[in-house]
Design an enzyme around this catalytic site. Structure first.
Site, mmCIF file in Angstrom:
data_model
loop_
_atom_site.group_PDB
_atom_site.id
_atom_site.type_symbol
_atom_site.label_atom_id
_atom_site.label_comp_id
_atom_site.label_asym_id
_atom_site.label_seq_id
_atom_site.Cartn_x
_atom_site.Cartn_y
_atom_site.Cartn_z
ATOM 1 N N SER A 1 0.868 -1.178 0.000
ATOM 2 C CA SER A 1 0.000 0.000 0.000
ATOM 3 C C SER A 1 0.898 1.219 0.000
ATOM 4 O O SER A 1 2.067 1.151 0.389
ATOM 5 C CB SER A 1 -0.881 0.005 1.249
ATOM 6 O OG SER A 1 -1.516 1.257 1.437
ATOM 7 N N TYR B 1 -2.751 -0.343 10.493
ATOM 8 C CA TYR B 1 -2.630 -0.746 9.088
ATOM 9 C C TYR B 1 -1.291 -0.310 8.516
ATOM 10 O O TYR B 1 -0.604 -1.088 7.831
ATOM 11 C CB TYR B 1 -3.788 -0.132 8.304
ATOM 12 C CG TYR B 1 -3.785 -0.405 6.820
ATOM 13 C CD1 TYR B 1 -4.188 -1.641 6.329
ATOM 14 C CD2 TYR B 1 -3.403 0.579 5.904
ATOM 15 C CE1 TYR B 1 -4.215 -1.892 4.963
ATOM 16 C CE2 TYR B 1 -3.418 0.334 4.545
ATOM 17 C CZ TYR B 1 -3.826 -0.896 4.081
ATOM 18 O OH TYR B 1 -3.837 -1.151 2.726
#
Length: 265
Positions: free
Chosen positions: A150, A163
């Protein structure tokens, strides 16, 4: 008459009977990537928790597919998935680590269970799958591993500390493994998408709308505006970057951004 592309035909012939395994393959980036691999001539094993989604994704592929319904976060999942694929087909030569979850909360509201869940899905399963895949790849002197990380693996944003920590860890795992395996013929890379038009982003949109009072359309435009191109990334664009890593034996240890210019590195 359409242009003849010998490179594409050659790769398809070379990939015949090669085995690819895609985690999180039931929808989104994983589903699109499985389809791309099947069109490139691979036999594709798809795994995810939802058997119905896997069946739909497999039907979307060309050529031979194998579905393995499993929760990748379970301790023995990596071993059982690989064992099943090996029993049915043989050694996995290409591994796409796509399964993941996202969550948002202020750091003071992230409980221990929430923190551990991010690690248990986004970081530990890729490690287990990589550990399981490497011996066979090294034995034949060839292999491809691509993880979907990501843009959160490259920088920090508010409210996604758990995250972000997991994705930073994933990118670190990929870089270390690439350095360790560089002389073996096995390449290990990551792609780092921005906000992609997938069900995961739909959940982010719903969370933003619930927390801020914005409409879902307003929340979606807010996420699109985070990327200089002014739109969400298409899953096909991420799959294209994954295929580039798979088709490029000289590329390893990279975290390739697919984020519309949000992170320049």
């Amino acid at each position: 008459m359409p242009a003849f592309r010998p490179g594409s035909l050659y790769r398809r012939m070379m990939n015949a009977n090669a085995i690819a395994l895609v985690t999180g393959a039931g929808r989104g980036i994983g589903r699109v990537t499985a389809r791309r691999l099947s069109r490139a001539g691979y036999r594709v094993a798809l795994t995810a928790r939802n058997g119905d989604q896997l069946a739909d994704a497999a039907a979307d592929c060309e050529g031979e597919t194998l579905t393995v319904t499993a929760d990748i976060a379970d301790t023995g999942a990596a071993e059982s998935i690989f064992a099943h694929v090996e029993q049915q087909w043989g050694t996995v030569s290409t591994l796409v680590l796509n399964a993941g979850v996202a969550a948002s909360a202020p750091i003071t509201r992230i409980g221990d269970d929430d923190w551990q869940h991010q690690l248990n899905v986004n970081l530990t399963p890729p490690f287990r799958c990589l550990r399981r895949a490497v011996p066979a790849m090294r034995a034949v002197g060839k292999g491809r591993v691509v993880a979907v990380a990501s843009m959160a693996a490259k920088h920090g944003d508010p409210y996604i500390a758990a995250y972000t920590a997991a994705k930073h860890g994933l990118l670190g795992l990929i870089r270390s493994a690439a350095a360790e395996l560089a002389s073996s013929g096995v390449t290990v890379n990551a792609v780092c998408p921005g906000y992609v038009d997938t069900p995961m982003t739909d959940r982010s949109v719903a969370d933003i709308a619930a927390a801020t009072g914005r409409t879902p359309d307003e929340a979606r435009r807010l996420l699109a505006a985070r990327q200089p191109v002014g739109r969400l990334i298409d899953p096909e664009e991420v799959a294209e970057a994954i295929m580039f890593c798979i088709n490029s034996p000289g590329v390893t240890g990279q975290g390739i951004n697919v984020d519309g210019g949000a992170v320049q590195s």
